[in-house]
Design an enzyme around this catalytic site. Structure first.
Site, mmCIF file in Angstrom:
data_model
loop_
_atom_site.group_PDB
_atom_site.id
_atom_site.type_symbol
_atom_site.label_atom_id
_atom_site.label_comp_id
_atom_site.label_asym_id
_atom_site.label_seq_id
_atom_site.Cartn_x
_atom_site.Cartn_y
_atom_site.Cartn_z
ATOM 1 N N ASP A 45 0.870 -1.181 0.000
ATOM 2 C CA ASP A 45 0.000 0.000 0.000
ATOM 3 C C ASP A 45 0.905 1.229 0.000
ATOM 4 O OD1 ASP A 45 -2.170 1.855 0.380
ATOM 5 O OD2 ASP A 45 -3.355 0.232 1.231
ATOM 6 N N HIS A 87 1.804 1.743 -3.261
ATOM 7 C CA HIS A 87 0.884 2.667 -3.926
ATOM 8 C C HIS A 87 1.495 4.065 -4.012
ATOM 9 C CE1 HIS A 87 -2.921 0.058 -2.938
ATOM 10 N NE2 HIS A 87 -2.047 -0.560 -3.691
#
Ligand SMILES: *[C@@H]1O[C@H](CO)[C@@H](O)[C@H](O)[C@H]1NC(C)=O
Ligand SMILES: *[C@@H]1O[C@H](CO)[C@@H](O)[C@H](O)[C@H]1NC(C)=O
Ligand SMILES: *[C@@H]1O[C@H](CO)[C@@H](O)[C@H](O)[C@H]1NC(C)=O
Ligand SMILES: *[C@@H]1O[C@H](CO)[C@@H](O)[C@H](O)[C@H]1NC(C)=O
Ligand SMILES: *[C@@H]1O[C@H](CO)[C@@H](O)[C@H](O)[C@H]1NC(C)=O
Ligand SMILES: *[C@@H]1O[C@H](CO)[C@@H](O)[C@H](O)[C@H]1NC(C)=O
Ligand SMILES: *[C@@H]1O[C@H](CO)[C@@H](O)[C@H](O)[C@H]1NC(C)=O
Ligand SMILES: *[C@@H]1O[C@H](CO)[C@@H](O)[C@H](O)[C@H]1NC(C)=O
Ligand SMILES: *[C@@H]1O[C@H](CO)[C@@H](O)[C@H](O)[C@H]1NC(C)=O
Ligand SMILES: *[C@@H]1O[C@H](CO)[C@@H](O)[C@H](O)[C@H]1NC(C)=O
Ligand SMILES: *[C@@H]1O[C@H](CO)[C@@H](O)[C@H](O)[C@H]1NC(C)=O
Length: 449
Positions: free
Chosen positions: A254, A277
């Site tokens: 993430d 991310h």
């Protein structure tokens, strides 16, 4: 080992501790780690970083040593004995088991030297009932780290025992997974030279911090079952000012780093991020009636591999939206101002840059009907180079403002990123092509959140 403290003063042969008072039974091989030298590069924090004073007493943390019994009492005992000027050592040869949520916000002028491993128990029922709540996005943590003049280092490992949590979350998305390192109210402190593995959720949630440095942190951990390790952000900052995150390697799934509401004067530099991310402002504007501020952020010298994004700004629209059942929001206000992203190496990243005011909302028409009131001003993306993935090919970036008024002075300079087939298209909405160097604006939206 009995839970009784033997006070052992000045008779240890190890030269490194010969001149100190030592609390606890001394064992062969006991040693204290030298403090790491923290090098700030390429930038120096605008607030002078902490310079902790020398400590004059040492406490070794005892352990049951059976890989099963909770060692929390030993840890609290050492922290209390060596608080206010001491040096606590987690022995290199030990694995310490933590099965109790501990409040460490009383720390004051202390070195915490983690040489061995700290392993959190796999009792998901206990932790869900007892971990510390952090208000924002249902975040909780195994322990709460706070206080002043704390210096943590030693090269040891914090292991979150994540697999049971990855499996529990797959069975029930409302499982409250603790973050590995929960910071609440930490000032003038340094955390350096640690290995972090298998966090159930985020690796760090940094709340109410001021003048704190994270240096040389090695983050990794994944799932061995079919259930992925989700929401494993490297760092989230919240209600914090003057935080530096640097010289670290992050292998996660993430955000590599993300700046949550009220993050100011943040320096992020010299990171290797893989599988993430990207480095994100946000998400912001999640909660109705709140005003979120992310301001004076400098992100520099980032190597970004196998990621969905390089640099990202994600804002919820002004209408109820949902990423998933446990992540819903929209309708909040605020401002993003004075953000610099510079010197990014992009390798197999879906969007090198993504500015998005429609986070959590699949219906673009609705986003344009209810644009976010949150403003984004004075943002520089500079010196991006490399090759994206083929995910959004021929596009390499996304610059989308939901209204003509929310965004101003957002520029991209020295952008040299191409898709694998050599294109440089970007979706642009309410952005002027003239200020976006190195991309060719188009009005076809390919990727969305
Ligand atoms: C260690 O330092 C503290 C604060 O500097 C002082 O109060 C304390 O007396 C010292 N302890 C020893 C054992 O020297
Ligand atoms: C939890 O840890 C204990 C050891 O403390 C082990 O015996 C048990 O198998 C583990 N349970 C799971 C589900 O991993
Ligand atoms: C941060 O500080 C505020 C104000 O003192 C307090 O209300 C809050 O509980 C603290 N922790 C978090 C996670 O916000
Ligand atoms: C927090 O958890 C509750 C249920 O436990 C859920 O309804 C809510 O959506 C969650 N909120 C966020 C922001 O994740
Ligand atoms: C952020 O700061 C603003 C302005 O001071 C304040 O109104 C808001 O409540 C703060 N938000 C949080 C989450 O602390
Ligand atoms: C940039 O970051 C890399 C690690 O990704 C590091 O090796 C290098 O020294 C950094 N450059 C500067 C100028 O700090
Ligand atoms: C990056 O992540 C991929 C996928 O998890 C992994 O195979 C690879 O070894 C990682 N690279 C490094 C340098 O850790
Ligand atoms: C922008 O932020 C940087 C820190 O990243 C700070 O040094 C600078 O003074 C800020 N500029 C303005 C105009 O506030
Ligand atoms: C990116 O991921 C691929 C496939 O998982 C892996 O082989 C590669 O090593 C990763 N890149 C880096 C720089 O780790
Ligand atoms: C998207 O929102 C618009 C505007 O409210 C609405 O008319 C439309 O039906 C929505 N589309 C879908 C697929 O829900
Ligand atoms: C690159 O790939 C895209 C998507 O497959 C295609 O539309 C485009 O024509 C390709 N461009 C070049 C220069 O090959």
């Amino acid at each position: 080992m009995k839970f009784s403290q033997v006070v052992y003063v000045l008779s240890c042969a190890a030269s490194a501790i010969a001149s100190r008072a030592v609390q606890g039974l001394h064992r062969r091989g006991d040693h204290v780690s030298p403090r790491p030298q923290i090098v700030y590069s390429p930038e120096t924090p605008t607030t002078p970083p902490p310079t902790p004073k020398q400590r004059n007493v040492t406490c070794f943390v005892e352990s049951h040593g059976d890989y099963a019994t909770d060692d929390s009492e030993f840890i609290l005992d050492a922290f209390h004995k060596c608080n206010n000027g001491g040096h606590v050592v987690f022995r290199e040869s030990e694995t310490y088991i933590i099965g109790t949520a501990m409040d460490w916000t009383f720390l004051q002028s202390i070195d915490i030297d983690i040489q061995g491993e700290i392993l959190f128990s796999n009792d998901t029922t206990y932790w869900q009932a007892n971990s510390f709540p952090f208000i924002f996005q249902n975040v909780t943590s195994f322990f709460k780290l706070g206080g002043d003049d704390v210096f943590i280092y030693g090269g040891g490992t914090l292991n979150g025992n994540g697999q049971v949590w990855y499996d529990a979350y797959a069975a029930n998305i409302y499982t409250l997974r603790p973050v590995l390192v929960g910071v609440d109210g930490l000032t003038n402190s340094i955390v350096s030279d640690l290995v972090l593995r298998y966090s159930p959720e985020y690796y760090h949630f940094v709340a109410n911090a001021s003048n704190v440095v994270f240096n040389n942190i090695d983050i990794a951990g994944g799932s061995v079952s079919e259930n992925p390790a989700k929401n494993t952000d490297g760092w989230d900052t919240y209600r914090s000012n003057s935080v530096t995150i640097q010289n670290s390697v992050i292998n996660n799934g993430d955000d590599c780093v993300s700046f949550k509401p009220n993050s100011t004067n943040i320096l992020v530099q010299s990171l290797f991020c893989n599988g993430s991310h990207g480095i994100s402002v946000g998400s912001l504007g999640q909660y109705v009636g709140e005003y979120d501020i992310v301001e004076h952020v400098f992100v520099s010298n980032i190597s970004m591999h196998n990621a969905s994004d390089g640099a990202r700004i994600k804002i919820w629209p002004n209408t109820a939206s949902a990423v998933s059942g446990d992540l819903q929001g929209g309708g909040g206000d605020g401002r993003v101002n004075n953000i610099t992203y510079t010197d990014f190496f992009i390798d197999n990243v879906d969007y090198a840059i993504e500015v998005d005011q429609c986070y959590g909302q699949k219906n673009l028409t609705l986003c344009l009907e209810y644009p976010s009131p949150l403003t984004i001003t004075n943002v520089v993306f500079n010196g991006f180079q490399g090759v994206t993935s083929d995910h959004y090919m021929p596009q390499v970036a996304n610059f989308a403002c939901s209204s003509t008024t929310a965004c101003s002075n957002i520029v991209s300079t020295d952008f040299d990123v191409l898709s694998p087939n050599g294109t440089n298209e970007a979706y642009c909405l309410n952005f002027e092509q003239e200020v976006l160097d190195g991309v060719t604006c188009v009005d076809t939206l390919l990727g969305f959140n």
